[in-house]
Motif scaffolding. Structure first.
Motif, PDB file in Angstrom:
ATOM      1  N   MET A   5      -7.676  30.013   3.755  1.00 34.70           N
ATOM      2  CA  MET A   5      -8.870  30.298   4.544  1.00 34.70           C
ATOM      3  C   MET A   5     -10.152  30.247   3.722  1.00 34.70           C
ATOM      4  O   MET A   5     -11.246  30.088   4.279  1.00 34.70           O
ATOM      5  N   VAL A   6     -10.059  30.381   2.427  1.00 33.74           N
ATOM      6  CA  VAL A   6     -11.266  30.415   1.586  1.00 33.74           C
ATOM      7  C   VAL A   6     -11.439  29.142   0.776  1.00 33.74           C
ATOM      8  O   VAL A   6     -12.359  29.051  -0.034  1.00 33.74           O
ATOM      9  N   THR A   7     -10.579  28.153   1.024  1.00 38.84           N
ATOM     10  CA  THR A   7     -10.567  26.936   0.209  1.00 38.84           C
ATOM     11  C   THR A   7     -10.719  25.708   1.083  1.00 38.84           C
ATOM     12  O   THR A   7      -9.935  25.491   2.017  1.00 38.84           O
ATOM     13  N   GLY A   8     -11.712  24.898   0.789  1.00 41.36           N
ATOM     14  CA  GLY A   8     -11.888  23.663   1.535  1.00 41.36           C
ATOM     15  C   GLY A   8     -10.737  22.711   1.329  1.00 41.36           C
ATOM     16  O   GLY A   8     -10.005  22.782   0.331  1.00 41.36           O
ATOM     17  N   ASN A  28     -14.082  21.255   5.483  1.00 44.74           N
ATOM     18  CA  ASN A  28     -12.981  21.626   6.375  1.00 44.74           C
ATOM     19  C   ASN A  28     -12.228  22.839   5.853  1.00 44.74           C
ATOM     20  O   ASN A  28     -11.925  22.920   4.663  1.00 44.74           O
ATOM     21  N   ILE A  29     -11.935  23.787   6.750  1.00 48.55           N
ATOM     22  CA  ILE A  29     -10.966  24.843   6.478  1.00 48.55           C
ATOM     23  C   ILE A  29      -9.767  24.542   7.374  1.00 48.55           C
ATOM     24  O   ILE A  29      -9.906  24.388   8.590  1.00 48.55           O
ATOM     25  N   GLU A  52      -7.367  26.959  14.678  1.00 47.51           N
ATOM     26  CA  GLU A  52      -7.407  25.503  14.603  1.00 47.51           C
ATOM     27  C   GLU A  52      -8.278  24.976  13.469  1.00 47.51           C
ATOM     28  O   GLU A  52      -8.447  23.756  13.343  1.00 47.51           O
ATOM     29  N   GLY A  53      -8.819  25.842  12.661  1.00 46.70           N
ATOM     30  CA  GLY A  53      -9.603  25.388  11.526  1.00 46.70           C
ATOM     31  C   GLY A  53     -11.096  25.465  11.773  1.00 46.70           C
ATOM     32  O   GLY A  53     -11.565  25.819  12.864  1.00 46.70           O
ATOM     33  N   ILE A  54     -11.865  25.137  10.736  1.00 50.36           N
ATOM     34  CA  ILE A  54     -13.326  25.160  10.790  1.00 50.36           C
ATOM     35  C   ILE A  54     -13.848  23.815  10.316  1.00 50.36           C
ATOM     36  O   ILE A  54     -13.426  23.297   9.276  1.00 50.36           O
TER      37      ILE A  54
END
Length: 791
Positions: A61-64, A72-73, A82-84
């Protein structure tokens, strides 16, 4: 950020003497956890979300990661996440198709129009959301604009922190109202592109990025000021910068991240690194960095400062899992607050534009391709482009035009682009950019992919067809300056337009403040033939204008970077469909050498150095940038900050200053008040209100921008206090003969200075001068008052 607790012997300071004493950035640990202040329900959702994650998922969650977006997460299907998706940038979804290209931040600031700036943010965010982007990487308040040579100044708003702060909060309110997270950037002291990143090219030695060395008072009153506005406005994230700050990299500087941002300003969201601006794992995390972008280092998906290193560090005890939980809570609280758990899918065409490493490590939900998100935003872009155009000269009411029979158009900025509708590639590294075609926006990650472009020449032709005017043109600057070239234009036009441009881009700084492509020679050549020459500049920053006093140059307009409706915007102003109301968000000096008070650090010696720490940029000018410098040293300028003409005239009267609270209640700033986003809430308390009456004394309707400047007391043993600082403005539209009362609230922060001894905002004893006018030097009304303090 140098604090007096560490430097008690420094205080016989001048603007020139302070910065040399800066060598370190004091440590501030631990990183304070978020409490979700103002986002209570979303914070509870984020806590529940975190409690369901494994350690590996928290690290994810803290790493692209690689994916369809610029950042992108990865999604976690097990918990329905579903991600960011993060996308550039401050004026458009940079690489997207069927999206609008809005006016630049510089243009927005030149409008001095809160409503238009808010609408710009609202409509931009609607497009980001329509493309499935959760985070818009903007707005920009760093660079603030210390130097006119900065390559990215146009992405932001103004070198004045008050104007920039207002523009930032309006943008954030607009974008987040539409359900999109903002990422206010670049935090902090990111005032040049040269050596913004470490250099490995010299003798295999890492030459560290430039260090912006800023004294404590200047940090608070200048560079931190607009970030405080942004935090108070509720920005979801802050992007930390590439440069070092007093010797410590911006994305692992515990003083600026833990101390200033998360403690003093009460920031509740997450800090994300600029792309590849992370230089450590655990050290950066403990210093306050919450998200690493883009994640992979050196092109390898499996190499990251975060990722697996986070898991390993927690397991071996070098990183507290509570800190990791706080990072995820900070990321997910604004996500839930903006209801992004129910969100449009990512445009299916984006992967072809943005991905470097398909297939992706994590699943992403993609929707339809080439979704058209432009809606009816073009009209708003056209309106802001006109509102951000500043009329600087208008001899004998040359403008507005009244159907001239013959028109000449000159300059390589007037016509259509010939190298494509997306400003990328090799020209980023060339100081003059693209030779042919108008400049609606500049380059780098702050640019946009145009779906269409209305050029000045096309718009002039369209208007001329309505009026029966004859249009002739030469768009080759080299040809225009050749002897006899203008004889091909017959008859000699009644009016001649000269369109000039100034390129700038991320990755390099400007080399000149004159417009590019031999602009002065072009103006002089046209003006020698045409006695009614009107010059229009499209510029990624300020321009000096050595031709401004040429008697045949009858009008000058600074049109900045208006976006896709460029030609329509300028023709609206030229023909009086729109009465110009833009004001300069910077100062235009008489000479380029007048700006040497804040040079870009970039010497031949530095370019060849093998000293890893040689790149030191000492901000010796302190608070005295732009108009503050010119006013303090009583220096003449060509066009002052806040200046701009209209097709009508205005006057102001009846200055009245009213205390908002009894004077006995204005005690020293209480230190027991809980900090909320934006800092101590008492700082935002209105203490006085300045009231004036503005009247349209002309014969056409128009908009006026009355401005309030304060002359604050000088502070002993400190850097110089500017003679005048902007502390209020408003834009009002008036019919001929109409008057309106305008109210300007003055907060405690507006009246205070940062005391480096007390480490607090303090209202100085002495008289506060109130200067109200239509620019920083067109002051019409003055008064003063003394703020009574207890103790």
């Amino acid at each position: 950020m140098l604090f007096l607790a560490l430097w008690s012997g420094l205080l016989a300071l001048t603007a020139q003497g302070v910065a040399q004493d800066y060598g370190t950035s004091p440590p501030v640990y631990p990183s304070p956890p978020t409490a979700g202040i103002g986002w209570d329900a979303a914070f509870a959702q984020a806590e529940a979300f975190v409690s369901n994650l494994t350690l590996e998922e928290k690290a994810q969650m803290v790493t692209g990661t690689t994916g369809p977006c610029v950042g992108n997460i990865g999604g976690i299907p097990r918990v329905g996440f579903e991600g960011i998706c993060m996308q550039d940038g401050p004026l458009a979804i940079r690489q997207a198709t069927y999206a609008s290209v809005f006016s630049a931040g510089l243009t927005a600031a030149a409008s001095w129009d809160r409503g238009l700036i808010f609408t710009r943010g609202l409509y931009m965010a609607a497009e980001f959301k329509g493309k499935g982007s959760h985070v818009a990487l903007g707005p920009v308040v760093g660079p603030l604009g210390r130097s006119g040579y900065g390559g990215r100044g146009w992405e932001g708003f103004s070198p004045d922190p008050y104007l920039t702060g207002v523009a930032a909060e309006q943008t954030i309110w607009g974008m987040q109202q539409a359900g999109v997270q903002t990422s206010l950037k670049h935090y902090i002291g990111n005032e040049q592109e040269t050596q913004r990143n470490p250099d490995l090219s010299i003798s295999n030695t890492t030459i560290e990025a430039v260090s912006s060395n800023i004294d404590d008072r200047t940090m608070h009153e200048l560079y931190l000021w607009p970030f405080a506005n942004g935090v108070r406005a509720g920005t979801a994230s802050i992007m930390c910068s590439y440069n070092r700050l007093n010797g410590s990299y911006g994305c692992q500087n515990s003083k600026t991240l833990n101390g200033l941002l998360k403690t003093e300003l009460g920031f509740q969201g997450y800090v994300v690194s600029d792309w590849q601006a992370t230089h450590a794992g655990v050290d950066a995390i403990n210093a306050g960095l919450d998200m690493d972008m883009p994640g992979p280092v050196g092109g390898s998906q499996n190499a990251s400062f975060f990722g697996g290193n986070v898991t390993q560090a927690v397991n071996n005890g070098t990183l507290n899992q509570d800190r990791v939980d706080d990072m995820v809570r900070r990321i997910m609280t604004p996500y839930f607050h903006l209801k992004q758990n129910e969100y449009p899918p990512i445009d299916g065409y984006e992967p072809t534009l943005n991905s470097r490493y398909p297939p992706y490590q994590y699943p992403f939900t993609l929707g339809a391709s080439n979704v058209d998100v432009r809606d009816n935003h073009a009209q708003s872009i056209r309106e802001l482009g006109a509102a951000g155009t500043v009329l600087l000269k208008n001899t004998n009411n040359t403008l507005p035009l009244k159907a001239p029979r013959t028109i000449g158009v000159f300059g390589n900025d007037a016509g259509d682009v010939v190298d494509g509708l997306y400003f990328s590639g090799a020209p980023f590294q060339q100081p003059q950019g693209y030779e042919y075609g108008t400049l609606p926006v500049a380059g780098g990650s702050g640019t946009g992919r145009l779906s269409y472009l209305v050029t000045p020449l096309d718009a002039i032709k369209a208007r001329a067809a309505r009026d029966g005017s004859l249009v002739r043109y030469i768009l080759n600057n080299t040809l225009t300056t050749q002897p006899g070239a203008l004889r091909t234009i017959a008859p000699v036009p009644e009016v001649c337009f000269v369109f000039l441009k100034s390129w700038a881009s991320e990755g390099s700084d400007r080399v000149s403040l004159e417009a590019n492509w031999n602009s002065t020679a072009v103006v002089n050549a046209v003006a020698a033939t045409c006695k009614n020459t009107i010059v229009i500049t499209h510029s990624a920053g300020l321009n000096v204008m050595p031709w401004a006093n040429n008697p045949n140059v009858t009008a000058i307009l600074a049109a900045h970077l208006p976006g896709q409706e460029s030609g329509n915007s300028i023709v609206d102003v030229l023909y009086g469909v729109v009465n110009p109301s833009g004001k300069l968000p910077y100062t235009i000096a008489l000479n380029e050498s007048d700006y040497r008070f804040a040079d870009i650090t970039n010497s031949t010696e530095l370019q060849q150095t093998e000293d890893p720490n040689a790149w030191q940029s000492n901000f010796t000018e302190a608070l005295l940038i732009d108009y503050r410098h010119f006013d303090y040293y009583n220096q003449s300028v060509l066009y002052e900050f806040g200046f701009g003409l209209s097709y009508t005239t205005f006057d102001m009267s009846t200055l009245d200053i009213e205390p908002a609270v009894p004077s006995l209640e204005i005690s020293p700033l209480p230190d027991a008040v809980p900090i909320v986003p934006g800092g101590n809430p008492t700082l935002w308390q209105v203490l006085y209100t300045v009231n004036i009456t503005v009247t349209n004394t002309g014969d056409v309707a128009g908009a006026s921008v009355p401005q309030v400047y304060l002359a604050l007391p000088q502070i002993a043993n400190s850097v110089p206090t500017p003679k005048n600082v902007l502390r209020g403005f408003d834009k009002i539209t008036l019919q001929p003969g109409q008057s309106q009362t305008v109210n300007f609230p003055l907060t405690r922060r507006d009246l205070s200075y940062w005391d480096v001894n007390m480490q607090e905002w303090v209202i100085a004893s002495g008289t506060v001068g109130v200067n109200v006018g239509f620019s920083s030097r067109d002051i019409r009304l003055t008064d003063q008052f003394v703020v009574v303090q207890e103790g």
